[in-house]
Design a protein around this motif. Structure first.
Motif, mmCIF file in Angstrom:
data_model
loop_
_atom_site.group_PDB
_atom_site.id
_atom_site.type_symbol
_atom_site.label_atom_id
_atom_site.label_comp_id
_atom_site.label_asym_id
_atom_site.label_seq_id
_atom_site.Cartn_x
_atom_site.Cartn_y
_atom_site.Cartn_z
ATOM 1 N N LEU A 1 -1.803 6.014 -4.115
ATOM 2 C CA LEU A 1 -1.399 6.583 -2.958
ATOM 3 C C LEU A 1 -1.574 8.215 -3.444
ATOM 4 N N LYS A 2 -0.859 8.397 -4.478
ATOM 5 C CA LYS A 2 -0.588 9.793 -4.813
ATOM 6 C C LYS A 2 -2.027 10.430 -5.248
ATOM 7 N N ILE A 3 -2.802 9.651 -5.950
ATOM 8 C CA ILE A 3 -4.079 10.325 -6.437
ATOM 9 C C ILE A 3 -4.981 10.690 -5.020
ATOM 10 N N VAL A 4 -5.130 9.813 -4.198
ATOM 11 C CA VAL A 4 -5.840 10.092 -3.211
ATOM 12 C C VAL A 4 -5.383 11.222 -2.338
ATOM 13 N N THR A 25 9.680 8.134 2.588
ATOM 14 C CA THR A 25 8.876 7.046 2.476
ATOM 15 C C THR A 25 7.749 6.956 1.649
ATOM 16 N N ILE A 26 6.952 8.051 1.866
ATOM 17 C CA ILE A 26 5.827 8.352 1.092
ATOM 18 C C ILE A 26 6.153 8.289 -0.289
ATOM 19 N N SER A 27 7.347 9.303 -0.549
ATOM 20 C CA SER A 27 7.855 9.646 -1.968
ATOM 21 C C SER A 27 8.199 8.377 -2.579
ATOM 22 N N GLY A 28 8.878 7.295 -1.916
ATOM 23 C CA GLY A 28 9.153 5.950 -2.458
ATOM 24 C C GLY A 28 8.131 5.018 -2.902
ATOM 25 N N MET A 29 7.007 4.951 -2.030
ATOM 26 C CA MET A 29 5.983 4.220 -2.283
ATOM 27 C C MET A 29 5.203 4.880 -3.439
ATOM 28 N N GLU A 30 5.031 6.038 -3.497
ATOM 29 C CA GLU A 30 4.384 6.885 -4.607
ATOM 30 C C GLU A 30 4.993 6.398 -5.887
ATOM 31 N N GLU A 39 0.665 -3.097 6.652
ATOM 32 C CA GLU A 39 0.689 -2.081 7.928
ATOM 33 C C GLU A 39 0.796 -0.705 7.556
ATOM 34 N N ARG A 40 1.663 -0.471 6.615
ATOM 35 C CA ARG A 40 1.874 0.934 6.202
ATOM 36 C C ARG A 40 0.312 1.610 5.287
ATOM 37 N N ALA A 41 -0.157 0.631 4.865
ATOM 38 C CA ALA A 41 -1.492 0.941 4.288
ATOM 39 C C ALA A 41 -2.537 1.322 5.316
ATOM 40 N N ARG A 49 -7.988 9.026 6.110
ATOM 41 C CA ARG A 49 -9.642 8.609 6.355
ATOM 42 C C ARG A 49 -10.236 8.116 5.164
ATOM 43 N N ILE A 50 -9.716 6.959 4.622
ATOM 44 C CA ILE A 50 -10.285 6.020 3.571
ATOM 45 C C ILE A 50 -10.074 4.436 4.038
ATOM 46 N N HIS A 51 -10.595 3.536 3.412
ATOM 47 C CA HIS A 51 -10.321 2.048 3.751
ATOM 48 C C HIS A 51 -9.134 1.795 3.005
ATOM 49 N N PRO A 52 -8.237 0.863 3.836
ATOM 50 C CA PRO A 52 -7.019 0.502 3.350
ATOM 51 C C PRO A 52 -7.009 -0.089 2.062
ATOM 52 N N ALA A 53 -8.133 -0.876 1.740
ATOM 53 C CA ALA A 53 -8.396 -1.562 0.301
ATOM 54 C C ALA A 53 -7.875 -0.614 -0.733
ATOM 55 N N VAL A 54 -8.528 0.628 -0.552
ATOM 56 C CA VAL A 54 -8.280 1.740 -1.761
ATOM 57 C C VAL A 54 -6.888 1.779 -2.150
ATOM 58 N N ILE A 55 -5.895 1.671 -0.905
ATOM 59 C CA ILE A 55 -4.393 1.747 -1.258
ATOM 60 C C ILE A 55 -3.639 0.592 -1.684
ATOM 61 N N LEU A 56 -4.223 -0.525 -1.157
ATOM 62 C CA LEU A 56 -3.610 -1.925 -1.430
ATOM 63 C C LEU A 56 -4.050 -2.393 -2.843
ATOM 64 N N PHE A 57 -5.445 -2.082 -3.372
ATOM 65 C CA PHE A 57 -5.834 -2.554 -4.431
ATOM 66 C C PHE A 57 -6.407 -1.368 -5.368
#
Length: 66
Positions: A1-4, A25-30, A39-41, A49-57
């Motif tokens: 998440l942070k990289i993107v 929340t964003i800080s906590g996720m990173e 759902e957050r992804a 503007r990316i596919h959720p899979a980029v965040i999830l996997f």
């Protein structure tokens, strides 16, 4: 998440504004303290503007046929 987020030159506050999620929340996720979840992804992916899979996997690699 942070990289993107950083590749898109967004601060955590800017992503919070785009996604509607709190900056804390964003800080906590990173940092790994908060689970992103599907759902957050989806919300973050739409904002980035990316596919959720980029965040999830993020480390997903496919096997390549030899």
């Amino acid at each position: 998440l942070k990289i993107v987020r950083e590749l898109q030159e967004l601060s955590q506050n800017a992503l919070a504004d785009l996604s509607g999620l709190p900056q804390s929340t964003i800080s906590g996720m990173e940092s790994g303290r908060i689970n992103i979840g599907v759902e957050r992804a989806k919300v973050l992916a739409k904002a980035l503007r990316i596919h959720p899979a980029v965040i999830l996997f993020p480390g997903w690699e496919t096997e390549r046929a030899s």
